[in-house]
Write an enzyme that holds these catalytic residues in place. Structure first.
Site, PDB file in Angstrom:
ATOM      1  N   GLU A 116      42.832  39.961  56.119  1.00  0.00           N
ATOM      2  CA  GLU A 116      42.247  41.289  56.212  1.00  0.00           C
ATOM      3  C   GLU A 116      40.720  41.291  56.151  1.00  0.00           C
ATOM      4  OE1 GLU A 116      46.449  41.885  54.613  1.00  0.00           O
ATOM      5  OE2 GLU A 116      44.817  40.452  54.310  1.00  0.00           O
ATOM      6  N   GLU A 167      52.330  39.557  51.926  1.00  0.00           N
ATOM      7  CA  GLU A 167      52.478  40.488  50.805  1.00  0.00           C
ATOM      8  C   GLU A 167      53.950  40.795  50.532  1.00  0.00           C
ATOM      9  OE1 GLU A 167      48.238  42.806  50.869  1.00  0.00           O
ATOM     10  OE2 GLU A 167      49.697  43.332  52.422  1.00  0.00           O
TER      11      GLU A 167
END
Length: 165
Positions: A37, A17
């Site tokens: 995730e 990210e």
């Protein structure tokens, strides 16, 4: 300020990210990108649901986010997420060369281009062009334009000053 990522290794979760949040990415041939995730019972929350579909085709971004499967650097490059691939031992040399090239350009022009891209992205083309033209004309009357053209005509390196954009 221009900000780019040089990824050399594993960029999963927050590391991926962080790379996505930059202006562009270069990577070593051994780098991998991933959003694991969902495999941990989490929805990605560091920006990738918003940023990854802007860097990859929507379906590929969703697949990464939903499966947690990593994306090798070569595939990320093929899909346009990564601008350049380098041997791991040459990555930082390439990154420094890019940084030096950007730093040698007019700060006003670099900021104007970044601003036009950021503000124009996702806008109707007419609005994006209006934003671009505003940035262009503001830079056209800046002293860096006179210096840049003068240096080019005289065959010397330009001496740009801090931006006031």
């Amino acid at each position: 300020k221009p900000l780019f990522a040089a990824v050399n290794g594993i960029a999963y979760g927050g590391g991926c990210e962080l790379a996505q949040s930059t202006d562009f990415i270069i990577a070593s041939t051994t780098a991998t990108f991933g959003q694991p995730e969902a495999m941990l019972g989490l929805a990605a929350g560091g920006g990738s649901p918003a940023m990854l579909p802007r860097l990859l085709p929507r379906g590929k971004a969703l697949q990464m986010l939903m499966t947690g499967d990593p994306l090798p650097a070569a595939e990320a490059h093929r899909l346009g997420m990564v601008n350049e691939l380098h041997d791991p031992s040459e990555l930082m040399t390439a990154a420094l060369a890019i940084a030096e090239k950007i730093a040698g350009n007019s700060p006003t022009a670099v900021q104007a281009v970044k601003r036009a891209v950021q503000l124009g992205e996702g806008q109707p083309i007419e609005q994006a062009i209006a934003i671009m033209m505003d940035a262009h004309w503001r830079s056209a009357v800046h002293p860096d334009r006179v210096e840049g053209i003068g240096a080019f005509n005289e065959g010397r390196e330009p001496e740009f000053h801090d931006s006031d954009f």
